[in-house]
Design a protein around this motif. Structure first.
Motif, PDB file in Angstrom:
ATOM      1  N   ILE A  11       0.850  -1.186   0.000  1.00 36.10           N
ATOM      2  CA  ILE A  11       0.000   0.000   0.000  1.00 36.10           C
ATOM      3  C   ILE A  11       0.888   1.239   0.000  1.00 36.10           C
ATOM      4  O   ILE A  11       1.991   1.228   0.557  1.00 36.10           O
ATOM      5  N   GLY A  12       0.430   2.289  -0.642  1.00 38.27           N
ATOM      6  CA  GLY A  12       1.188   3.537  -0.662  1.00 38.27           C
ATOM      7  C   GLY A  12       2.249   3.565  -1.760  1.00 38.27           C
ATOM      8  O   GLY A  12       2.332   2.661  -2.597  1.00 38.27           O
ATOM      9  N   HIS A  13       3.051   4.613  -1.739  1.00 34.45           N
ATOM     10  CA  HIS A  13       4.083   4.820  -2.758  1.00 34.45           C
ATOM     11  C   HIS A  13       5.473   4.708  -2.132  1.00 34.45           C
ATOM     12  O   HIS A  13       5.703   5.157  -1.012  1.00 34.45           O
ATOM     13  N   ARG A  14       6.358   4.140  -2.886  1.00 31.74           N
ATOM     14  CA  ARG A  14       7.726   3.925  -2.414  1.00 31.74           C
ATOM     15  C   ARG A  14       8.552   5.189  -2.613  1.00 31.74           C
ATOM     16  O   ARG A  14       8.454   5.859  -3.640  1.00 31.74           O
ATOM     17  N   TYR A  15       9.356   5.497  -1.603  1.00 29.00           N
ATOM     18  CA  TYR A  15      10.268   6.636  -1.711  1.00 29.00           C
ATOM     19  C   TYR A  15      11.454   6.259  -2.596  1.00 29.00           C
ATOM     20  O   TYR A  15      11.835   5.089  -2.692  1.00 29.00           O
ATOM     21  N   ALA A  16      12.047   7.272  -3.206  1.00 28.02           N
ATOM     22  CA  ALA A  16      13.175   7.033  -4.118  1.00 28.02           C
ATOM     23  C   ALA A  16      14.367   6.432  -3.389  1.00 28.02           C
ATOM     24  O   ALA A  16      15.109   5.615  -3.950  1.00 28.02           O
ATOM     25  N   ASN A  17      14.567   6.836  -2.151  1.00 30.04           N
ATOM     26  CA  ASN A  17      15.713   6.346  -1.384  1.00 30.04           C
ATOM     27  C   ASN A  17      15.364   5.174  -0.472  1.00 30.04           C
ATOM     28  O   ASN A  17      16.129   4.821   0.421  1.00 30.04           O
ATOM     29  N   GLU A  18      14.190   4.551  -0.707  1.00 30.88           N
ATOM     30  CA  GLU A  18      13.739   3.437   0.138  1.00 30.88           C
ATOM     31  C   GLU A  18      14.245   2.125  -0.461  1.00 30.88           C
ATOM     32  O   GLU A  18      13.917   1.779  -1.600  1.00 30.88           O
ATOM     33  N   SER A  19      15.044   1.398   0.286  1.00 27.81           N
ATOM     34  CA  SER A  19      15.654   0.167  -0.213  1.00 27.81           C
ATOM     35  C   SER A  19      14.642  -0.974  -0.251  1.00 27.81           C
ATOM     36  O   SER A  19      13.588  -0.920   0.387  1.00 27.81           O
ATOM     37  N   ASP A  20      14.998  -2.029  -1.024  1.00 30.45           N
ATOM     38  CA  ASP A  20      14.133  -3.209  -1.077  1.00 30.45           C
ATOM     39  C   ASP A  20      13.960  -3.818   0.308  1.00 30.45           C
ATOM     40  O   ASP A  20      12.872  -4.271   0.674  1.00 30.45           O
ATOM     41  N   LYS A  21      15.026  -3.838   1.072  1.00 25.17           N
ATOM     42  CA  LYS A  21      14.967  -4.430   2.402  1.00 25.17           C
ATOM     43  C   LYS A  21      14.015  -3.646   3.302  1.00 25.17           C
ATOM     44  O   LYS A  21      13.254  -4.226   4.088  1.00 25.17           O
ATOM     45  N   ALA A  22      14.022  -2.324   3.165  1.00 25.78           N
ATOM     46  CA  ALA A  22      13.114  -1.492   3.957  1.00 25.78           C
ATOM     47  C   ALA A  22      11.664  -1.715   3.531  1.00 25.78           C
ATOM     48  O   ALA A  22      10.750  -1.741   4.362  1.00 25.78           O
ATOM     49  N   VAL A  23      11.438  -1.902   2.216  1.00 25.67           N
ATOM     50  CA  VAL A  23      10.084  -2.140   1.709  1.00 25.67           C
ATOM     51  C   VAL A  23       9.553  -3.477   2.215  1.00 25.67           C
ATOM     52  O   VAL A  23       8.408  -3.591   2.669  1.00 25.67           O
TER      53      VAL A  23
END
Length: 236
Positions: A11-23
């Motif tokens: 849900i929501g939008h991913r930040y440009a600096n958000e890593s796969d691990k954080a997602v």
């Protein structure tokens, strides 16, 4: 070389600096439900592969990427999905089948037809021609050595009662029965709520007339009471 797909947030939008691990960690956090916590996530066996992020990393990601707002949106989405499913089920129950008045009328008419066929069944070998209306029975007269059994025919009141009950239900479903009027009070005055439907009123009159004819027919049959057979007399 094929471009590697990025991990998608549920849900929501991913930040440009958000890593796969954080997602992935965020998705695991959201799936934990309303009792979710970062501390529990730090020891949770979710979709994370390799070394699990420590609690400090989770706290940083949660703040930086607005996990709490995502959690609220995710929970609201799940709740809406449950409400939509419940509403669909409610519509299925209340807007289909016997919940509809005309479907009930169809079933009642089928039942009335079945009972009427039973009532009108003819047997030429039966003394009263209608074996389902006049049911054969045996009655004992006298007692002891003078007792004897005679054949009688009883009026099948249960069948007729069932038939009349179905006719009554049909009349109610189609407005052929007067219902109690409700009143809307306004100050010291009250006005009856009247539903004006000429077509429905005409249908109710026709059904009532047909019902009265059927009831009169049944009454005529009942009044034609059979006579008990007499035992042959013997001459001494």
């Amino acid at each position: 070389m094929a471009k590697q797909e990025t991990v998608q947030l549920i849900i929501g939008h991913r930040y440009a600096n958000e890593s796969d691990k954080a997602v992935v960690a965020c998705n695991d956090y959201l799936r934990m439900g309303i009792n979710r916590s970062l501390k529990r996530l730090s020891v949770h066996d979710g979709d994370l592969s390799g070394k699990k992020p420590n609690l400090r990393s989770l706290e940083r990601w949660s703040t930086e990427f607005n996990w709490q707002d995502r959690a609220k949106a995710y929970d609201a989405q799940l709740e809406q999905a449950k409400n939509d499913a419940l509403a669909a089920r409610r519509r299925e129950v209340f807007e289909e089948g016997l919940a509809l008045d005309f479907e009930r009328v169809i079933k009642l008419k089928e039942l009335a037809k079945d009972l009427e066929e039973q009532i009108k069944e003819i047997d030429d070998d039966h003394p009263h021609k209608r074996p389902n209306v006049w049911v054969r029975d045996v009655k004992q007269i006298g007692a002891g050595e003078y007792a004897e059994q005679v054949e009688i025919y009883r009026y099948n009141s249960a069948l007729i009662s069932d038939y009349r009950g179905v006719l009554d239900d049909l009349a109610k479903e189609t407005g052929g029965r007067k219902q109690k009027q409700e009143h809307v009070h306004k100050g010291d005055r009250s006005a009856p709520i009247v539903i004006d439907s000429p077509a429905l009123e005409q249908a109710a009159k026709e059904l009532q007339q047909w019902r009265e004819e059927q009831c009169q027919m049944l009454l005529n049959w009942r009044n034609a009471m059979p006579t008990l057979p007499t035992s042959p007399t013997t001459l001494d």
